[in-house]
Each structure stands twice: as C-alpha cells, then as structure tokens.
Design a protein around this motif. Structure first.
Motif, PDB file in Angstrom:
ATOM      1  N   LEU A  92       6.862   1.597   1.765  1.00 29.40           N
ATOM      2  CA  LEU A  92       6.604   2.703   0.843  1.00 29.40           C
ATOM      3  C   LEU A  92       5.561   3.650   1.430  1.00 29.40           C
ATOM      4  N   ARG A  93       4.472   3.095   1.932  1.00 30.17           N
ATOM      5  CA  ARG A  93       3.425   3.929   2.551  1.00 30.17           C
ATOM      6  C   ARG A  93       3.992   4.683   3.756  1.00 30.17           C
ATOM      7  N   TYR A  94       4.803   4.015   4.558  1.00 31.52           N
ATOM      8  CA  TYR A  94       5.398   4.640   5.739  1.00 31.52           C
ATOM      9  C   TYR A  94       6.295   5.809   5.342  1.00 31.52           C
ATOM     10  N   ILE A  95       7.157   5.610   4.370  1.00 31.72           N
ATOM     11  CA  ILE A  95       8.059   6.677   3.927  1.00 31.72           C
ATOM     12  C   ILE A  95       7.261   7.882   3.460  1.00 31.72           C
ATOM     13  N   LEU A  96       6.235   7.643   2.668  1.00 24.08           N
ATOM     14  CA  LEU A  96       5.443   8.749   2.130  1.00 24.08           C
ATOM     15  C   LEU A  96       4.640   9.461   3.215  1.00 24.08           C
TER      16      LEU A  96
END
Length: 190
Positions: free
Chosen positions: A101-105
């Motif tokens: 999730l952090r990577y996508i954002l």
C-alpha cells in the motif's frame, strides 16, 4: 472521510476500478467452492492490484475496504479449521500488504499522510475455526466476546504487525483483529 483517505479512495477508483467487487466474491474459497461471507459491500481486490504493481510471489491481503470513520481495512479471508497452519501466512500478508500500500501510494506520487488514517488489518475466519457454532447462538456468543478471546490466533499476529520496521519505515496498523464470519457485516460497518 478525511482528505487523505478521500485522496486514496479517489485514486483507487480512478486506477483500479476494474478491481472492485463484493466482499462475498473476495471471500470465495475456490478450493472448496464456497464463500466465507455473504456481504455485498464493495471493496477492491487487493491481490489483483498487487499483481499489477509488484512481483506476484509477494503475499497480500484479499481486500482493501474504505470504511466509516476514516478507517481503511486490509482484510484477509481464511476458511478452514486448522488455524495454526495459516498463522504465519497471515502475518506475512499483513506486513507485505502495508508495504505494498505504501509503495503504490509513493510510487504514484500521491501525497497523503498515512498517520491521518486508521489502518486496520483483519483476518476473517469461519466460525468453526473459532470454535463457535454457525448459528444465531454462535453469533450472539461471538458478539459478546472480546476479539482476543474469540481465538488465540490474534496473539500470534499482533506482535509482528504493530510497530515493525520494514524497509526503513516504521510499519504499523492502528488495529489488528480477527473476526468470525458470522460477525462480519456488523463489525465492518461499526
């Protein structure tokens, strides 16, 4: 929704709208051809989104759900009566899902402050796994028990999923919980 959660929701709707489905579909156990929950709330297929963004061998939760009161849920559905056999898999999925999730954002330059969002990791298990009868009596019993008393499974998850440093970031969830399938609709909307 707070501004940051609304930005994330708008982003996922724009780029991953094709990955939206119902909780019922996301809870499907293909091996046994059954559904763990019958809830028709919309959520994002986080496994599908993960495959588009990172290697397919990285573990991830089944669902990404935008809830009430600024809550963002990563949900893993587990059907079966052998909790210990998938305990470590759920831990891994919890840690990896937060990193994904952090990577996508961050990869897509979506400027949000995740600390403004209440992030929950939930493992939904069937009532048989929790030792409860699949009946109205079982649902009533489950609703009166604190989640950590429903099953010892939560005690295995919590230490590894709260305040874990991953890739230089302090990864955490505001809440880690285990829900029983017969509690699902009530807990999801609370």
């Amino acid at each position: 929704m707070v501004d940051d959660l609304q930005k994330i929701y708008d982003f996922f709707n724009l780029y991953y709208n094709d990955d939206k489905t119902t909780m019922k579909e996301l809870s499907k156990d293909t091996e046994h051809n059954c559904y763990l929950v019958s809830d028709l709330s919309e959520a994002f297929n986080f496994d599908s989104i993960k495959k588009k963004c990172v290697r397919s061998d990285i573990a991830s939760a089944d669902a990404l759900y935008f809830g009430k009161n600024d809550k963002l849920f990563l949900i893993e559905f587990k059907n079966g009566n052998k909790i210990k056999t998938f305990r470590s898999e759920c831990k891994t999925k919890g840690i990896h899902s937060k990193v994904i999730l952090r990577y996508i954002l961050s990869y897509l330059n979506l400027s949000v402050n995740l600390s403004n969002i209440k992030l929950h990791y939930v493992v939904v298990i069937n009532s048989t796994s929790a030792g409860l009868p699949s009946s109205a009596y079982g649902a009533a019993l489950a609703s009166r028990l604190p989640s950590n008393n429903q099953t010892k499974f939560i005690s295995y998850l919590t230490p590894e999923l709260i305040g874990v440093p991953v890739l230089g970031q302090l990864e955490y969830y505001d809440n880690v919980d285990v829900w029983v399938d017969i509690q699902f609709p009530k807990k999801l909307t609370a």
